[in-house]
Design a protein around this motif. Structure first.
Motif, PDB file in Angstrom:
ATOM      1  N   UNK A  33       0.812  -1.222   0.000  1.00 16.70           N
ATOM      2  CA  UNK A  33       0.000   0.000   0.000  1.00 16.70           C
ATOM      3  C   UNK A  33       0.846   1.273   0.000  1.00 16.70           C
ATOM      4  N   UNK A  34       2.070   1.213   0.560  1.00 15.19           N
ATOM      5  CA  UNK A  34       2.931   2.411   0.591  1.00 15.19           C
ATOM      6  C   UNK A  34       3.267   2.908  -0.812  1.00 15.19           C
ATOM      7  N   UNK A  35       3.268   2.001  -1.786  1.00 18.71           N
ATOM      8  CA  UNK A  35       3.565   2.396  -3.170  1.00 18.71           C
ATOM      9  C   UNK A  35       2.368   3.052  -3.849  1.00 18.71           C
ATOM     10  N   UNK A  36       1.200   2.956  -3.201  1.00 18.73           N
ATOM     11  CA  UNK A  36      -0.017   3.458  -3.843  1.00 18.73           C
ATOM     12  C   UNK A  36      -0.553   4.710  -3.152  1.00 18.73           C
ATOM     13  N   UNK A  37      -0.060   4.974  -1.938  1.00 14.44           N
ATOM     14  CA  UNK A  37      -0.549   6.139  -1.197  1.00 14.44           C
ATOM     15  C   UNK A  37       0.347   7.337  -1.526  1.00 14.44           C
ATOM     16  N   UNK A  38      -0.290   8.447  -1.974  1.00 19.82           N
ATOM     17  CA  UNK A  38       0.506   9.566  -2.506  1.00 19.82           C
ATOM     18  C   UNK A  38       0.420  10.838  -1.654  1.00 19.82           C
ATOM     19  N   UNK A  39      -0.571  10.915  -0.755  1.00 14.36           N
ATOM     20  CA  UNK A  39      -0.768  12.158   0.005  1.00 14.36           C
ATOM     21  C   UNK A  39      -0.425  11.955   1.481  1.00 14.36           C
TER      22      UNK A  39
ATOM     23  N   UNK B 173     -10.877   7.818  10.147  1.00 11.38           N
ATOM     24  CA  UNK B 173      -9.433   8.106  10.032  1.00 11.38           C
ATOM     25  C   UNK B 173      -9.135   9.139   8.946  1.00 11.38           C
ATOM     26  N   UNK B 174     -10.172   9.821   8.435  1.00  7.85           N
ATOM     27  CA  UNK B 174      -9.957  10.659   7.244  1.00  7.85           C
ATOM     28  C   UNK B 174      -8.936  11.770   7.446  1.00  7.85           C
ATOM     29  N   UNK B 175      -8.788  12.282   8.685  1.00  5.55           N
ATOM     30  CA  UNK B 175      -7.840  13.380   8.925  1.00  5.55           C
ATOM     31  C   UNK B 175      -6.460  12.872   9.372  1.00  5.55           C
ATOM     32  N   UNK B 176      -6.299  11.542   9.451  1.00  6.92           N
ATOM     33  CA  UNK B 176      -5.025  10.964   9.901  1.00  6.92           C
ATOM     34  C   UNK B 176      -3.974  10.992   8.795  1.00  6.92           C
ATOM     35  N   UNK B 177      -2.724  10.898   9.192  1.00 10.14           N
ATOM     36  CA  UNK B 177      -1.633  10.680   8.238  1.00 10.14           C
ATOM     37  C   UNK B 177      -1.532   9.189   7.958  1.00 10.14           C
ATOM     38  N   UNK B 178      -1.411   8.773   6.699  1.00  5.33           N
ATOM     39  CA  UNK B 178      -1.327   7.333   6.398  1.00  5.33           C
ATOM     40  C   UNK B 178      -0.189   6.621   7.127  1.00  5.33           C
TER      41      UNK B 178
ATOM     42  N   UNK C 290      -3.832   0.808   5.951  1.00  6.32           N
ATOM     43  CA  UNK C 290      -3.275   1.465   4.747  1.00  6.32           C
ATOM     44  C   UNK C 290      -3.835   0.823   3.478  1.00  6.32           C
ATOM     45  N   UNK C 291      -3.917  -0.511   3.495  1.00  3.55           N
ATOM     46  CA  UNK C 291      -4.412  -1.198   2.296  1.00  3.55           C
ATOM     47  C   UNK C 291      -5.874  -0.859   2.051  1.00  3.55           C
ATOM     48  N   UNK C 292      -6.642  -0.662   3.131  1.00  6.07           N
ATOM     49  CA  UNK C 292      -8.048  -0.280   2.974  1.00  6.07           C
ATOM     50  C   UNK C 292      -8.166   1.153   2.433  1.00  6.07           C
TER      51      UNK C 292
ATOM     52  N   UNK D 256      -2.799  -8.823   0.337  1.00  3.06           N
ATOM     53  CA  UNK D 256      -2.590  -9.166   1.752  1.00  3.06           C
ATOM     54  C   UNK D 256      -1.216  -9.774   2.015  1.00  3.06           C
ATOM     55  N   UNK D 257      -0.369  -9.808   0.980  1.00  2.00           N
ATOM     56  CA  UNK D 257       0.922 -10.508   1.105  1.00  2.00           C
ATOM     57  C   UNK D 257       1.817  -9.924   2.199  1.00  2.00           C
ATOM     58  N   UNK D 258       1.715  -8.598   2.447  1.00  2.00           N
ATOM     59  CA  UNK D 258       2.613  -7.961   3.413  1.00  2.00           C
ATOM     60  C   UNK D 258       1.936  -7.694   4.761  1.00  2.00           C
ATOM     61  N   UNK D 259       0.748  -8.295   4.961  1.00  2.00           N
ATOM     62  CA  UNK D 259      -0.027  -7.987   6.168  1.00  2.00           C
ATOM     63  C   UNK D 259      -0.002  -9.140   7.171  1.00  2.00           C
ATOM     64  N   UNK D 260      -0.230  -8.785   8.445  1.00  2.00           N
ATOM     65  CA  UNK D 260      -0.378  -9.830   9.469  1.00  2.00           C
ATOM     66  C   UNK D 260      -1.794 -10.405   9.368  1.00  2.00           C
ATOM     67  N   UNK D 261      -2.090 -11.509  10.107  1.00  2.00           N
ATOM     68  CA  UNK D 261      -3.407 -12.152   9.969  1.00  2.00           C
ATOM     69  C   UNK D 261      -4.596 -11.222  10.200  1.00  2.00           C
ATOM     70  N   UNK D 262      -4.504 -10.295  11.176  1.00  6.16           N
ATOM     71  CA  UNK D 262      -5.661  -9.424  11.421  1.00  6.16           C
ATOM     72  C   UNK D 262      -5.829  -8.418  10.277  1.00  6.16           C
TER      73      UNK D 262
END
Length: 278
Positions: A94-100, A137-142, A150-152, A172-178
């Motif tokens: 997700x870090x490669x897709x989040x730009x802001x 979480x709309x006002x949070x920093x990613x 992040x993936x959501x 989901x490859x880089x995520x933990x089970x939850x």
């Protein structure tokens, strides 16, 4: 039912840097994915599943053969924008897709680039974040979010462009089970409640259990296709190409070998409990 994705004898070759030999990543792939379907594509590394995913968004173009997205030929440049709007892509990291630097700004990025007017962007951002349960979480920093969150957000960014189909390449490859569970629940919800066509590339067999259809790839070819029960009941065939099956299917397979009468297409714990209680 209208076709969302259709491939006809799809081939893709690429050259390696070292010895310039041609590698065949896709070999005469013929698949149809209908509108509103939830399809999972499985296969081990190098089977061609990610290459196929990139063709569905015209990130790669066929060496020969055709792929159509909503009837549009990806090889025709005039359709490129329409194809990418119809089929959104979510990648592994997700870090490669989040730009802001703020969640809501990130989700607004796609519609802004499409020239959507501001009032409509606001509406889309709110709706997209609500649909993935990230509205609060709309006002949070990613950077403050967990991997699953992040993936959501990345998925919300794709939804805000109103695609009819979302292609998820091992999300989901880089995520933990939850985190994995959060993302898979979000995907299922989008499919069932919003009617979005979902194509999920994964190597976690449990994620395929609730799909409408499972496609198995090996060496650039489709080797199996059917409902999860049809595909996963072929335990020996899947193991012969280096794939696992869901844990309960594996257990059913082993119990059957020991002479206990268990259906080979058992997929979930609940199904296993019912079988054993009989």
């Amino acid at each position: 039912m209208e076709k969302m994705i259709e491939t006809k004898d799809l081939n893709y070759q690429y050259k390696t840097d070292e010895n310039k030999e041609e590698i065949s990543a896709l070999n005469k792939v013929n698949i149809d994915i209908k509108k509103g379907e939830f399809v999972v594509i499985i296969g081990h590394n190098g089977s061609g599943k990610s290459t196929l995913a990139k063709h569905m968004n015209a990130l790669l173009l066929p060496t020969s053969g055709k792929i159509y997205v909503k009837g549009m030929d990806t090889g025709e440049e005039k359709y490129l924008w329409d194809i990418r709007q119809a089929a959104g892509m979510v990648f592994q990291n997700p870090d490669n897709q989040i730009v802001a630097t703020i969640v809501e700004e990130d989700v607004a990025f796609g519609p802004e680039n499409l020239g959507v007017e501001p009032g409509e962007i606001r509406k889309r951002v709110d709706e997209s974040l609500k649909s993935v349960d990230m509205y609060q979480f709309m006002k949070h920093g990613p950077h403050l979010l967990s991997g699953g969150q992040k993936q959501r957000v990345a998925i919300a960014g794709v939804i805000s462009m109103k695609p009819e189909c979302i292609v998820l390449d091992e999300p989901t490859a880089m995520l933990d089970p939850s985190g994995r569970k959060e993302v898979i629940n979000t995907i299922k919800k989008l499919n069932k409640e919003e009617g979005i066509t979902i194509i999920l590339i994964t190597h976690y067999m449990e994620e395929a259990v609730d799909a409408d259809r499972v496609i198995v790839m090996e060496e650039g070819k489709v080797v199996l296709s059917g409902t999860p029960k049809e595909v996963f009941s072929k335990v020996e065939e899947l193991k012969s190409i280096g794939l696992d099956v869901p844990q309960m299917t594996e257990l059913a397979f082993e119990l059957k070998k020991e002479g206990i009468d268990i259906s080979p297409d058992t997929l979930t714990i609940d199904e296993m409990v019912v079988q054993l209680c009989r």
